[in-house]
Every structure is written in structure tokens, then in C-alpha cells.
Design a protein around this motif. Structure first.
Motif, PDB file in Angstrom:
ATOM      1  N   MET A  60      81.872 -20.167  31.771  1.00  0.00           N
ATOM      2  CA  MET A  60      80.606 -20.253  31.025  1.00  0.00           C
ATOM      3  C   MET A  60      80.093 -18.852  30.799  1.00  0.00           C
ATOM      4  SD  MET A  60      78.991 -22.503  28.988  1.00  0.00           S
ATOM      5  CE  MET A  60      78.665 -21.116  27.789  1.00  0.00           C
ATOM      6  N   GLU A  61      80.112 -18.319  32.032  1.00  0.00           N
ATOM      7  CA  GLU A  61      79.248 -16.971  31.777  1.00  0.00           C
ATOM      8  C   GLU A  61      80.147 -16.036  31.013  1.00  0.00           C
ATOM      9  OE1 GLU A  61      76.441 -14.337  32.803  1.00  0.00           O
ATOM     10  OE2 GLU A  61      76.497 -16.328  33.504  1.00  0.00           O
ATOM     11  N   GLY A  68      81.908 -11.741  25.006  1.00  0.00           N
ATOM     12  CA  GLY A  68      82.626 -13.324  25.222  1.00  0.00           C
ATOM     13  C   GLY A  68      82.920 -13.462  23.619  1.00  0.00           C
ATOM     14  N   ASP A  69      82.447 -15.012  23.303  1.00  0.00           N
ATOM     15  CA  ASP A  69      82.650 -15.613  22.366  1.00  0.00           C
ATOM     16  C   ASP A  69      81.534 -15.794  21.246  1.00  0.00           C
ATOM     17  OD1 ASP A  69      84.045 -17.856  20.489  1.00  0.00           O
ATOM     18  OD2 ASP A  69      82.431 -18.997  21.193  1.00  0.00           O
ATOM     19  N   GLN A  74      75.595 -17.714  19.574  1.00  0.00           N
ATOM     20  CA  GLN A  74      74.747 -18.031  18.423  1.00  0.00           C
ATOM     21  C   GLN A  74      74.097 -19.632  18.604  1.00  0.00           C
ATOM     22  OE1 GLN A  74      76.891 -18.480  14.824  1.00  0.00           O
ATOM     23  NE2 GLN A  74      77.411 -16.154  14.711  1.00  0.00           N
ATOM     24  N   GLN A  75      74.567 -19.953  19.941  1.00  0.00           N
ATOM     25  CA  GLN A  75      73.944 -21.644  20.105  1.00  0.00           C
ATOM     26  C   GLN A  75      72.727 -21.323  20.742  1.00  0.00           C
ATOM     27  OE1 GLN A  75      75.723 -23.883  18.542  1.00  0.00           O
ATOM     28  NE2 GLN A  75      77.041 -22.105  17.883  1.00  0.00           N
TER      29      GLN A  75
END
Length: 285
Positions: A60-61, A68-69, A74-75
Motif C-alpha cells: 500500500m505504501e 507509485g500508482d 488521486q483517491q
């Protein structure tokens, strides 16, 4: 409830106790022997339960990290809310009708739900004040230890007169919870206080009935429902049906059944049978 509004409530048959099932204990690490078999492909150590959770936090980090992604970046809590709801319902679908899903489906869906928890916790690191997945775990641990003194208390042997009496355990839980709320100045004043507004109606009814019965005031709740069902517009919103459903919730609560889960499971399994007539030849006639 008046005769004009009364709808017969079918009798709920007594259920048989679930047959006992014994699960073999896993062999202790020292009996498994060393080797690569104790290491998962994701790097987690099989001999240490929970080690894969640490790797999940790392994943997750990495997703949220600057390199990263992009979608993950954006979330927010608000944008993720719909996915939390969706993943929760997918978990429930597997639980309601496991025969309609492949082996391992529940673990897979729970993994998707875990992702949502990890995601919200990672977003929390960017808030002020910041919080993270360890704060989530600490909150869980503290609550379980407070509300289960018969397991974690310093005098756990004296916490309950009968540790096998589930009713005593439930009453203890509610007593500790009430003390917590009173200490925080947020004591619930009614049967519906603290119940999420978006909770399905049958489940809300079951929780309210349980609270009223625990307080010895079930008749008071039912009397209030009778009065509400006699409103001038009762015919317009199906008061008679609603009042009968409340009676079903009362009957289900007596058996420690959740009417929402029961109905959802029935519908899920009915849908499966309709989709696959071979399970019931009569459906294809």
C-alpha cells in the motif's frame, strides 16, 4: 396494532444446532522443518501468522508513494467510499452462498476489503493530525481488551459468573460500552441512537429490538410502533406490512438470528437455483 392493519406473521421454526466441526491444529513451526516451503512467494514467513500483513502495508505504501500508482494518488476517503461498500457486498455474496463460488473466494474477497482498510489508513497519514494503520490496530486491540474483561482482564476469572453464558458476555459488552459512552459524554439516549442511517431497515429493526429487550422495554418499543402504524397516511406507506416485519424482527431476535442476513441469504440461494435449473429440476419444467 389494529385488525385492519394486522398481517399474520408466519411462525419461525426452531433451528437445529450447528453440528460441531473439529479443525486440526497446524503443526508447530519446529515440526515443519526448515526450507523454502516456509516462505511465501510474497516474502512473508509462513511460520509467523500475520507476517503477510506487514507486506500488505508495504504494498500500500508503494502504491501511494510519489513514484507509485497515479490512480492511487488521486483517491480520498470520499472517493474510496463506494469501493468500500462494493467490496463489503462482494464479501457478503460469498458468505451468503458459498456453494456458488470457487474455493478460496472468501479469502480473496476479504483481501479486497483489507485493501480498502489499508488504503484509508494510508490516506490518514496525510491528514492533520496524521494517523495510520497502527492506530487502527491499536483502536481495535484497546476496544477488544476493554469489552472482554473475561478474556483480557486482570481478574478475568471473576468477570463473569459463567464464562460459557453468551447472554452474560453480551450484557457485559453493552455495560462496558455504556460506561465508555458515559465517560465520553455521548451516552445513547434512544434505541436508534448510534445505528448508521444507511443500515438496511431489517437490520436496524433487529438492533433496536435487541436494545429494547436488553433494557426490559420491548413492549414500549412495540407500543410506539403500533401508534406510528395507525397514522392517517398508514395505507400510503404500507404500515401493516412494516408492522408485521417488525414482529418478524422480534421473533428473529429471540433466536439470535439477523433477519436481514437470513433474507439476503435466501434470495442469493434462490437466484442461484433459478440461474442453474439443474440444482432443482422442478424449475426447468
Amino acid at each position: 396494532m389494529s385488525d385492519a392493519q394486522s398481517i399474520p406473521v408466519p411462525e419461525i421454526p426452531e433451528r437445529d444446532p450447528a453440528p460441531g466441526r473439529s479443525t486440526p491444529e497446524p503443526a508447530p513451526p519446529e515440526q515443519r522443518g526448515p526450507g523454502r516451503a516456509d516462505l511465501r512467494r510474497d516474502g512473508a514467513d509462513r511460520t509467523v501468522r500475520g507476517s503477510a500483513l506487514l507486506r500488505a502495508v508495504e504494498v500500500m505504501e508503494a502504491l501511494r508513494a510519489p513514484a507509485g500508482d497515479a490512480w492511487t494518488h488521486q483517491q480520498s476517503h470520499a472517493s474510496l467510499a463506494r469501493y468500500l461498500l462494493e467490496e463489503t457486498h462482494e464479501v457478503l455474496e460469498v458468505i451468503d452462498d458459498p456453494a456458488d463460488h470457487a474455493p478460496g473466494a472468501l479469502a480473496d474477497e476479504l483481501g479486497d476489503l483489507l485493501f480498502q482498510i489499508l488504503f484509508h489508513a494510508r490516506v490518514g497519514q496525510e491528514e492533520e493530525p496524521a494517523w495510520d494503520i497502527d492506530d487502527v490496530a491499536r483502536a481495535f486491540i484497546a476496544k477488544m481488551e476493554r469489552r472482554n474483561p473475561h478474556v483480557f482482564g486482570q481478574q478475568r476469572e471473576r468477570a463473569l459468573a459463567d464464562p460459557e453464558d453468551v447472554e452474560q458476555i453480551i450484557a457485559q459488552w453493552h455495560a462496558v460500552k455504556a460506561a465508555e459512552q458515559e465517560s465520553a459524554g455521548a451516552l445513547e439516549r434512544g434505541w436508534f441512537d448510534g445505528i448508521p442511517a444507511r443500515l438496511p431497515a431489517l437490520q436496524t429493526a433487529a438492533k433496536a429490538v435487541h436494545r429494547a429487550r436488553s433494557a426490559g422495554r420491548l413492549e414500549e418499543l412495540l407500543a410506539a410502533a403500533d401508534e406510528a402504524s395507525r397514522a392517517e397516511d398508514a395505507q400510503e406507506w404500507g404500515a401493516g406490512v412494516a408492522r408485521a416485519l417488525l414482529d418478524l424482527a422480534v421473533a428473529a431476535e429471540c433466536r439470535d438470528d439477523d433477519p436481514e442476513t437470513a433474507l439476503r441469504t435466501l434470495l442469493a440461494r434462490t437466484r442461484t437455483r433459478i440461474a442453474d435449473p439443474e440444482q432443482d429440476p422442478g424449475l426447468s419444467a
